[in-house]
Scaffold this motif. Structure first.
Motif, PDB file in Angstrom:
ATOM      1  N   TYR A 129     -23.943   7.303 133.455  1.00 28.86           N
ATOM      2  CA  TYR A 129     -22.911   7.656 132.357  1.00 28.86           C
ATOM      3  C   TYR A 129     -21.816   6.531 132.381  1.00 28.86           C
ATOM      4  CZ  TYR A 129     -20.342   9.424 136.290  1.00 28.86           C
ATOM      5  OH  TYR A 129     -19.663   9.654 137.658  1.00 28.86           O
ATOM      6  N   ALA A 130     -21.825   5.732 133.007  1.00 29.24           N
ATOM      7  CA  ALA A 130     -20.947   4.483 133.037  1.00 29.24           C
ATOM      8  C   ALA A 130     -21.256   3.416 132.497  1.00 29.24           C
ATOM      9  CB  ALA A 130     -20.168   4.302 134.553  1.00 29.24           C
ATOM     10  N   PHE A 131     -22.689   3.141 132.308  1.00 29.60           N
ATOM     11  CA  PHE A 131     -23.293   2.100 131.448  1.00 29.60           C
ATOM     12  C   PHE A 131     -23.926   2.225 130.075  1.00 29.60           C
ATOM     13  CE2 PHE A 131     -27.408   2.245 133.144  1.00 29.60           C
ATOM     14  CZ  PHE A 131     -27.379   2.815 134.283  1.00 29.60           C
ATOM     15  N   GLU A 132     -24.379   3.690 130.068  1.00 30.49           N
ATOM     16  CA  GLU A 132     -25.116   4.152 128.861  1.00 30.49           C
ATOM     17  C   GLU A 132     -24.310   4.003 127.583  1.00 30.49           C
ATOM     18  OE1 GLU A 132     -27.586   7.669 129.083  1.00 30.49           O
ATOM     19  OE2 GLU A 132     -28.960   6.277 127.702  1.00 30.49           O
ATOM     20  N   PRO A 133     -22.936   4.409 127.613  1.00 31.77           N
ATOM     21  CA  PRO A 133     -21.942   4.463 126.511  1.00 31.77           C
ATOM     22  C   PRO A 133     -21.889   2.912 125.896  1.00 31.77           C
ATOM     23  CG  PRO A 133     -21.185   5.838 128.214  1.00 31.77           C
ATOM     24  CD  PRO A 133     -22.335   5.180 128.959  1.00 31.77           C
ATOM     25  N   LEU A 134     -22.088   1.901 126.952  1.00 31.31           N
ATOM     26  CA  LEU A 134     -21.976   0.585 126.422  1.00 31.31           C
ATOM     27  C   LEU A 134     -23.214   0.236 125.516  1.00 31.31           C
ATOM     28  CD1 LEU A 134     -20.153  -2.152 126.724  1.00 31.31           C
ATOM     29  CD2 LEU A 134     -21.599  -2.658 128.605  1.00 31.31           C
ATOM     30  N   PHE A 135     -24.159   0.470 125.794  1.00 28.10           N
ATOM     31  CA  PHE A 135     -25.432   0.288 125.138  1.00 28.10           C
ATOM     32  C   PHE A 135     -25.169   1.226 123.832  1.00 28.10           C
ATOM     33  CE2 PHE A 135     -28.809  -1.464 127.847  1.00 28.10           C
ATOM     34  CZ  PHE A 135     -28.302  -1.390 129.183  1.00 28.10           C
ATOM     35  N   ASP A 136     -24.633   2.199 123.735  1.00 27.95           N
ATOM     36  CA  ASP A 136     -24.570   3.081 122.602  1.00 27.95           C
ATOM     37  C   ASP A 136     -23.377   2.317 121.498  1.00 27.95           C
ATOM     38  OD1 ASP A 136     -26.329   4.979 123.220  1.00 27.95           O
ATOM     39  OD2 ASP A 136     -24.809   6.161 124.128  1.00 27.95           O
ATOM     40  N   TYR A 137     -22.341   1.708 122.338  1.00 30.37           N
ATOM     41  CA  TYR A 137     -21.288   1.158 121.605  1.00 30.37           C
ATOM     42  C   TYR A 137     -21.772  -0.101 120.802  1.00 30.37           C
ATOM     43  CZ  TYR A 137     -16.610  -0.804 120.767  1.00 30.37           C
ATOM     44  OH  TYR A 137     -15.372  -1.183 120.272  1.00 30.37           O
ATOM     45  N   ALA A 138     -22.790  -1.035 121.259  1.00 37.14           N
ATOM     46  CA  ALA A 138     -22.981  -2.136 120.828  1.00 37.14           C
ATOM     47  C   ALA A 138     -24.646  -2.440 121.169  1.00 37.14           C
ATOM     48  CB  ALA A 138     -22.126  -3.247 121.101  1.00 37.14           C
ATOM     49  N   PRO A 139     -25.314  -1.503 120.491  1.00 37.65           N
ATOM     50  CA  PRO A 139     -26.864  -1.849 120.815  1.00 37.65           C
ATOM     51  C   PRO A 139     -27.222  -3.295 120.536  1.00 37.65           C
ATOM     52  CG  PRO A 139     -26.418   0.156 119.450  1.00 37.65           C
ATOM     53  CD  PRO A 139     -25.401  -0.698 119.584  1.00 37.65           C
ATOM     54  N   GLU A 140     -26.710  -3.947 119.685  1.00 39.08           N
ATOM     55  CA  GLU A 140     -27.175  -5.332 119.407  1.00 39.08           C
ATOM     56  C   GLU A 140     -26.942  -6.138 120.499  1.00 39.08           C
ATOM     57  OE1 GLU A 140     -24.626  -3.681 117.954  1.00 39.08           O
ATOM     58  OE2 GLU A 140     -23.033  -4.954 117.567  1.00 39.08           O
TER      59      GLU A 140
END
Ligand SMILES: C[S@@+](CC[C@H](N)C(=O)[O-])C[C@H]1O[C@@H](n2cnc3c(N)ncnc32)[C@H](O)[C@@H]1O
Length: 201
Positions: A22-33
């Motif tokens: 839960y500490a890194f998946e939101p980063l993937f969601d924020y900027a998938p590109e």
């Protein structure tokens, strides 16, 4: 009183706690590109961040590395990392590559994080994403570097404090520190943007 996580990390002789998803998946969601090209994690632990990129369908030739040879067994038994290159050694002194990567994502040791960013600029031409405490923004020397010449482009605060995971299976203590993803763009000279990341739970 010192945080139990920090005491454990010190006692272990290396900073071997692992980052909860839960500490890194939101980063993937924020900027998938940012995670759609080649990715390097040079202090990857068990490789969970690159594994998430693969799990989300990114099958470029990525690289996981770590100073600890013990991690190799974990990489070799994770099917998501089957097609991923591996490196064991000190990223700051031993690592060599001819390749350019699009993105770095890593949770490096606190004391080496700045050096990791500078080293990354030699072979990452997209985004360099570093997980560190919000307090990492402080100190005179680092503040000057962050403001002037580092390429810091975003500071993305984690709304939820990470509770580190340990291999002994014991639950990590609650973190007393707030954490953020520091995202660098080599060559960026403007001021950084601040935003917040929320996890689904
Ligand atoms: C805080 S842990 C994070 C592990 C993993 N990135 C994660 O988030 O779960 C830091 C990792 O850095 C590795 N490490 C420490 N110094 C290193 C160096 N100079 N080069 C490469 N890896 C290093 C440690 O062995 C450890 O696995």
């Amino acid at each position: 009183m010192e945080n139990l996580n920090n005491i454990r990390a010190k006692n272990s002789g290396r900073e071997l706690f692992r980052t909860p998803r839960y500490a890194f998946e939101p980063l993937f969601d924020y900027a998938p590109e940012w995670f759609s090209g080649t990715i390097i994690d040079p202090s990857a632990g068990d490789g969970r961040m690159v594994a998430l990129a693969v799990d989300r369908g990114n099958t470029h030739l990525h690289l996981v590395g770590d100073i600890s040879p013990d991690e190799r067994a974990r990489w070799n038994t994770n099917p998501l990392l089957a097609g991923v290159e591996q490196y064991v050694g000190d990223y700051l002194t031993d690592f060599r590559t001819e390749d350019m990567f699009d993105t770095m994502i890593t949770n490096p040791p606190f004391t080496k994080a700045q050096a990791f960013v500078e080293r990354a600029k030699e072979h990452v031409d997209g985004h360099i994403c570093i997980l560190q405490s919000v307090a990492w923004m402080g100190t005179q020397k680092r503040s000057r570097w962050l403001q002037n010449g580092s390429g810091l482009r975003w500071v993305l605060n984690l709304a939820r404090r990470p509770r580190w995971e340990f291999d002994d299976g014991l639950p990590g203590a609650s973190n007393i520190w707030d954490f953020a993803w520091y995202v660098f763009e080599p060559g960026y000279t403007g001021r950084p943007e601040v935003d917040w990341l929320f996890d689904a739970t």
